[in-house]
Design a protein around this motif. Sequence first.
Motif, PDB file in Angstrom:
ATOM      1  N   ASN A 169      -4.513  10.288   1.424  1.00 11.00           N
ATOM      2  CA  ASN A 169      -5.897   9.881   1.130  1.00 11.00           C
ATOM      3  C   ASN A 169      -5.955   8.550   0.392  1.00 11.00           C
ATOM      4  N   ILE A 170      -5.082   8.368  -0.600  1.00 13.76           N
ATOM      5  CA  ILE A 170      -5.098   7.123  -1.389  1.00 13.76           C
ATOM      6  C   ILE A 170      -4.756   5.924  -0.512  1.00 13.76           C
ATOM      7  N   THR A 171      -3.675   6.053   0.258  1.00  9.88           N
ATOM      8  CA  THR A 171      -3.260   4.914   1.097  1.00  9.88           C
ATOM      9  C   THR A 171      -4.303   4.627   2.171  1.00  9.88           C
ATOM     10  N   GLN A 172      -4.920   5.691   2.712  1.00  8.26           N
ATOM     11  CA  GLN A 172      -5.920   5.476   3.765  1.00  8.26           C
ATOM     12  C   GLN A 172      -7.111   4.667   3.258  1.00  8.26           C
ATOM     13  N   LYS A 173      -7.468   4.885   1.992  1.00  6.87           N
ATOM     14  CA  LYS A 173      -8.610   4.149   1.436  1.00  6.87           C
ATOM     15  C   LYS A 173      -8.325   2.642   1.478  1.00  6.87           C
ATOM     16  N   ARG A 176       1.575   6.437  -7.076  1.00  3.40           N
ATOM     17  CA  ARG A 176       0.426   7.171  -7.627  1.00  3.40           C
ATOM     18  C   ARG A 176       0.588   8.681  -7.518  1.00  3.40           C
ATOM     19  N   THR A 177       1.374   9.132  -6.553  1.00  5.82           N
ATOM     20  CA  THR A 177       1.473  10.581  -6.308  1.00  5.82           C
ATOM     21  C   THR A 177       2.868  11.111  -6.621  1.00  5.82           C
ATOM     22  N   ILE A 210       0.845  -1.208   0.000  1.00  7.25           N
ATOM     23  CA  ILE A 210       0.000   0.000   0.000  1.00  7.25           C
ATOM     24  C   ILE A 210       0.878   1.255   0.000  1.00  7.25           C
ATOM     25  N   ALA A 211       1.942   1.243   0.793  1.00  6.63           N
ATOM     26  CA  ALA A 211       2.831   2.418   0.871  1.00  6.63           C
ATOM     27  C   ALA A 211       3.491   2.689  -0.491  1.00  6.63           C
ATOM     28  N   ILE A 212       3.956   1.619  -1.144  1.00  8.66           N
ATOM     29  CA  ILE A 212       4.601   1.796  -2.465  1.00  8.66           C
ATOM     30  C   ILE A 212       3.579   2.297  -3.491  1.00  8.66           C
ATOM     31  N   TYR A 213       2.375   1.729  -3.451  1.00  9.08           N
ATOM     32  CA  TYR A 213       1.332   2.162  -4.386  1.00  9.08           C
ATOM     33  C   TYR A 213       1.017   3.649  -4.192  1.00  9.08           C
ATOM     34  N   GLY A 214       0.869   4.071  -2.938  1.00 10.13           N
ATOM     35  CA  GLY A 214       0.566   5.483  -2.641  1.00 10.13           C
ATOM     36  C   GLY A 214       1.676   6.401  -3.123  1.00 10.13           C
ATOM     37  N   THR A 215       2.920   5.979  -2.924  1.00 16.37           N
ATOM     38  CA  THR A 215       4.071   6.790  -3.359  1.00 16.37           C
ATOM     39  C   THR A 215       4.107   6.882  -4.894  1.00 16.37           C
TER      40      THR A 215
END
Lengths: 51, 565
Positions: free
Chosen positions: B174-178, B23-24, B16-21
């Motif tokens: 916001n993305i990672t929190q979802k 995406r942004t 999730i952390a890598i995905y959030g990083t």
Amino acid sequence: MKETLLDNNPVEESTDPSVPGLSSWRSVYIFIIVLFVLYVALMTAFTVVFS
Amino acid sequence: MNGVDFVVLVGTIVGIAIYGTWRTRDTKNLSAYLKGDRKTGWGTIGLSVMATQASAITFLSTPGQAFDSGMAFVQNYFGLPFALIIVAAVFLPLYRKMNVYTAYEFLGLRFDNKTRLLGAGLFLLQRGLAAGITIYAPAIIVSTVLGWSLDLTILLSGIIVIVYTVSGGTKAVNITQKYQMAVILAGMVTAFAVLLARMPTGVSFTEMLHVAGSMGKLGAIDFSLDFDTRYTVWSGIFGGLFLSLSYFGTDQSQVQRYLAGDSVRESRLGLMFNAALKIPMQFFILLLGALVFVFYQFEQPPLYFNETAWRTQTTGENGEALLALEEQHANLHQEKRAEILNWLETKRTNNPTAEAQARASMLDTHERNIELRNRTRDILVTADPNLPMEDSDYVFITFVLNYLPHGIIGLLLAVIFAAALSSTAAELNALGSTTVVDLYSYFRREEITDAQYVLASKGFTLLWGMIAIGFALFANLVENLIEAINILGSIFYGVVLGIFLVAFFLKRIHGTAVFFAAITAQVLVIAMFFTLSISYLWYNFIGCAACVLFSLVIQSGFGFNKKPA
């Protein structure tokens, strides 16, 4: 406050919640309050029945 | 915990952390960094607001609270729906209309810079300390039960959250929190299902509830007007209203979540999502704790749930006495189990006299069990004064590690870390934003570019992350972690809310009056906290009322009749 931090795109007030069955924000808020009363009533019954 | 659990845990959290990083990765301008480009829909806002509030201690402490003292804690959230309605109807439209980045920027526009700095300062003080506890709380428990290094656990979880929060700002949070919230909900539902499946055969769900209720674990509602009772309907509605109004309306870690909305509608629906679901969610988590209590009526529980501390103590000078108590506890458990099954059997036969006798015998063994546990805790705490009296924070994780299947253990540990990261990320994001918008931009007199502001925001977010990790590394365990954060919040929140209520509703009051009123009210609340023993929720109301009242008095008495430059 520096001007650079102020956004230049004012956002307009939303009047229609576009929620099925709830035509205004007032009705959304009333729905939430009714839901809260329902929760408290159910939890009171739960407490009475199982205590 | 085995390799499968480890893969599930690390895969979920790091993924999730890598995905959030990722995406942004293109976040370059200040609006995108601090407001997430204002493209967020209501579903993401709703989950983000929920994830910000639901920290890891929610999932560690809350079931333990129900296990220990029942479900009355749910009343703490009774003011929340009303607060969210007020925030959605009054606070949000004004914040959007004024296009502020932080709630305290609004105070500067409405009053003056000193009031803005006071509001921002109180937030930074309170939230800066809370961010340390948010990292420390799950780390101390998880590291204790898994035998990991506490410092390493704090450092690793702190570094992961810093990386994606600094990198992508509000949008990354916001993305990672979802996704973190999706993991949390899936994990809790799975734990509930596995718990029910592990209950003894022949005992129905209703009977489980009767067992918990007869031993005082299902008392969710208390209408009494006793000020000394910590959780009642009234303290929940009134105290909780002020706590929630302050938290959702003036705490930048929440304000920043819903200011990221695509429109007022999206932000409002995100808030209403929480107004509708927060109480049942808390009820569900508490019910999980009550059912863990029932589970341990049929399975032998540890005498003291912090098993690492227990092992240390049993090899010390009190070892013999503690092991004797443990043997007594095992015997008493068998007796209690038989009494419970006997009571349930008499309930099925519809013989009120026999049932009453069986119930009295069962409750007698329950009381003896409580007395035995208290005696044990006294010995443990006397031997080691640093040991917390309550072991309730260890109840749920002990159950997870000992009774859930592998893979699910990894998922539940991911729930705890996801919750820790999601709330910490929102806090660091808000601390960085407030520092750069309300302090840095004020004290740095010369103009700088948008890109330089983004760089400064990243720098301050990193700094707050390091401060939070530092605080976590040197913190001591407090009695109950979730209450510690709520108490800390209640001391400061009321006054901050008072400033905002004056700003919104008392237009004739100016900055100087509210500034001195807020300082006086804050001193009053701190003095009361150290001298009185009332429920901490009332300090939200007292701080707020005192601030509003003092503002009116000072404004009338000194006649500050113009807005300072």
